[in-house]
Design a protein around this motif. Structure first.
Motif, PDB file in Angstrom:
ATOM      1  N   UNK A  90       0.967  -1.187  -0.117  1.00 59.67           N
ATOM      2  CA  UNK A  90      -0.050  -0.020   0.129  1.00 59.67           C
ATOM      3  C   UNK A  90       0.903   1.308  -0.118  1.00 59.67           C
ATOM      4  N   UNK A  91       2.187   1.032   0.335  1.00 57.88           N
ATOM      5  CA  UNK A  91       3.011   2.273   0.465  1.00 57.88           C
ATOM      6  C   UNK A  91       3.935   2.351  -0.932  1.00 57.88           C
ATOM      7  N   UNK A  92       3.346   1.487  -1.664  1.00 51.91           N
ATOM      8  CA  UNK A  92       4.327   1.640  -2.862  1.00 51.91           C
ATOM      9  C   UNK A  92       4.057   2.682  -3.908  1.00 51.91           C
TER      10      UNK A  92
ATOM     11  N   UNK B  25      12.697   0.892 -13.908  1.00 50.78           N
ATOM     12  CA  UNK B  25      11.623   0.905 -12.950  1.00 50.78           C
ATOM     13  C   UNK B  25      12.097   1.803 -11.743  1.00 50.78           C
ATOM     14  N   UNK B  26      11.346   2.881 -11.630  1.00 53.17           N
ATOM     15  CA  UNK B  26      11.541   3.887 -10.646  1.00 53.17           C
ATOM     16  C   UNK B  26      10.982   3.393  -9.455  1.00 53.17           C
ATOM     17  N   UNK B  27      11.734   3.313  -8.160  1.00 57.91           N
ATOM     18  CA  UNK B  27      11.532   2.764  -6.882  1.00 57.91           C
ATOM     19  C   UNK B  27      11.545   3.564  -5.917  1.00 57.91           C
ATOM     20  N   UNK B  28      11.438   5.002  -6.432  1.00 60.07           N
ATOM     21  CA  UNK B  28      11.320   6.257  -5.462  1.00 60.07           C
ATOM     22  C   UNK B  28      12.930   6.751  -4.940  1.00 60.07           C
TER      23      UNK B  28
ATOM     24  N   UNK C  70      20.185   0.312  -9.201  1.00 66.30           N
ATOM     25  CA  UNK C  70      20.853   1.749  -9.381  1.00 66.30           C
ATOM     26  C   UNK C  70      20.223   2.846  -8.266  1.00 66.30           C
ATOM     27  N   UNK C  71      21.258   3.555  -7.801  1.00 65.31           N
ATOM     28  CA  UNK C  71      20.825   4.852  -7.188  1.00 65.31           C
ATOM     29  C   UNK C  71      21.489   5.838  -8.231  1.00 65.31           C
TER      30      UNK C  71
ATOM     31  N   UNK D 162      18.921  15.014  -5.904  1.00 74.17           N
ATOM     32  CA  UNK D 162      18.399  13.786  -5.127  1.00 74.17           C
ATOM     33  C   UNK D 162      18.680  12.405  -6.086  1.00 74.17           C
ATOM     34  N   UNK D 163      19.198  11.520  -5.369  1.00 72.25           N
ATOM     35  CA  UNK D 163      19.077  10.273  -5.769  1.00 72.25           C
ATOM     36  C   UNK D 163      17.852   9.334  -5.939  1.00 72.25           C
ATOM     37  N   UNK D 164      17.444   8.763  -7.116  1.00 72.99           N
ATOM     38  CA  UNK D 164      16.113   8.123  -7.187  1.00 72.99           C
ATOM     39  C   UNK D 164      16.756   6.507  -7.336  1.00 72.99           C
ATOM     40  N   UNK D 165      15.898   5.464  -6.535  1.00 73.20           N
ATOM     41  CA  UNK D 165      16.500   4.216  -6.812  1.00 73.20           C
ATOM     42  C   UNK D 165      15.576   3.486  -7.896  1.00 73.20           C
ATOM     43  N   UNK D 166      16.395   2.614  -8.791  1.00 72.78           N
ATOM     44  CA  UNK D 166      15.611   2.216 -10.147  1.00 72.78           C
ATOM     45  C   UNK D 166      16.240   0.689  -9.997  1.00 72.78           C
ATOM     46  N   UNK D 167      15.052   0.085 -10.536  1.00 72.89           N
ATOM     47  CA  UNK D 167      15.742  -1.526 -11.052  1.00 72.89           C
ATOM     48  C   UNK D 167      15.906  -1.274 -12.821  1.00 72.89           C
ATOM     49  N   UNK D 168      17.053  -1.624 -13.117  1.00 73.61           N
ATOM     50  CA  UNK D 168      17.323  -1.737 -14.481  1.00 73.61           C
ATOM     51  C   UNK D 168      17.359  -3.287 -14.975  1.00 73.61           C
ATOM     52  N   UNK D 169      16.494  -3.428 -16.003  1.00 72.71           N
ATOM     53  CA  UNK D 169      16.389  -4.848 -16.478  1.00 72.71           C
ATOM     54  C   UNK D 169      16.494  -4.717 -18.020  1.00 72.71           C
ATOM     55  N   UNK D 170      17.078  -5.418 -18.495  1.00 68.51           N
ATOM     56  CA  UNK D 170      17.131  -5.617 -20.169  1.00 68.51           C
ATOM     57  C   UNK D 170      17.170  -6.780 -20.957  1.00 68.51           C
ATOM     58  N   UNK D 171      16.426  -6.596 -22.200  1.00 64.68           N
ATOM     59  CA  UNK D 171      16.566  -7.968 -23.081  1.00 64.68           C
ATOM     60  C   UNK D 171      16.998  -7.212 -24.336  1.00 64.68           C
ATOM     61  N   UNK D 172      18.313  -7.869 -24.364  1.00 61.37           N
ATOM     62  CA  UNK D 172      19.145  -7.434 -25.671  1.00 61.37           C
ATOM     63  C   UNK D 172      19.217  -8.617 -26.544  1.00 61.37           C
ATOM     64  N   UNK D 173      19.055  -8.525 -27.843  1.00 60.36           N
ATOM     65  CA  UNK D 173      18.904  -9.581 -28.799  1.00 60.36           C
ATOM     66  C   UNK D 173      20.473 -10.163 -29.430  1.00 60.36           C
TER      67      UNK D 173
END
Lengths: 96, 96
Positions: free
Chosen positions: A72-74, B66-69, B38-39, B1-12
């Protein structure tokens, strides 16, 4: 209370890979390749893990559960893409 | 200000895959296969994206951010694994 998880896996065998993919689809949103986002109660997580444990080979496969906190905090999840467009494959769903 | 991200890739393409992997290693922690955490400051994100855009084929490859805040609100990240143990490949680092 539901918690938000990233579930990502590295499965060495194509047959097991398909099985793991199917199991994951029952518990969350497919983001890309072997990456899912899931909102899980404690019970659902235990069920999910039990199903995965029955499929994978513990000495060569790996499934990671990355805990991102209570659901819920997401807040709204922003996903941006470079290259191919990102289209949410499945509508966000909670397993009830 | 830093933001936390998931970075995922699909490279052929394997060659492009290696290049993308190297670029990502310069900006965060390798979690598994094609998944990084990544931050990033806004400037670093733009730099990161620019480098990726020069490498990937936009009509067949995909990199997701994917931005995680905001990073400081992220708290301790709990990663649990099924199968092979999860060992943080790199110490958490901020690119300065």
């Amino acid at each position: 209370m539901r918690r938000n998880f990233f579930v990502t896996y590295d499965i060495c065998d194509p047959k097991r890979l398909r099985k793991v993919f199917k199991i994951c689809k029952g518990y969350g949103i497919h983001l890309q390749l072997s990456v899912f986002e899931c909102d899980l109660t404690e019970t659902e997580k235990v069920q999910f893990e039990t199903k995965l444990k029955e499929v994978i080979h513990h000495d060569e496969d790996q499934v990671l559960f990355v805990d991102l906190g209570v659901s819920h905090a997401r807040g709204e999840r922003t996903v941006s893409s470079i290259g191919l467009q990102y289209s949410k494959m499945d509508a966000p769903c909670f397993v009830v």
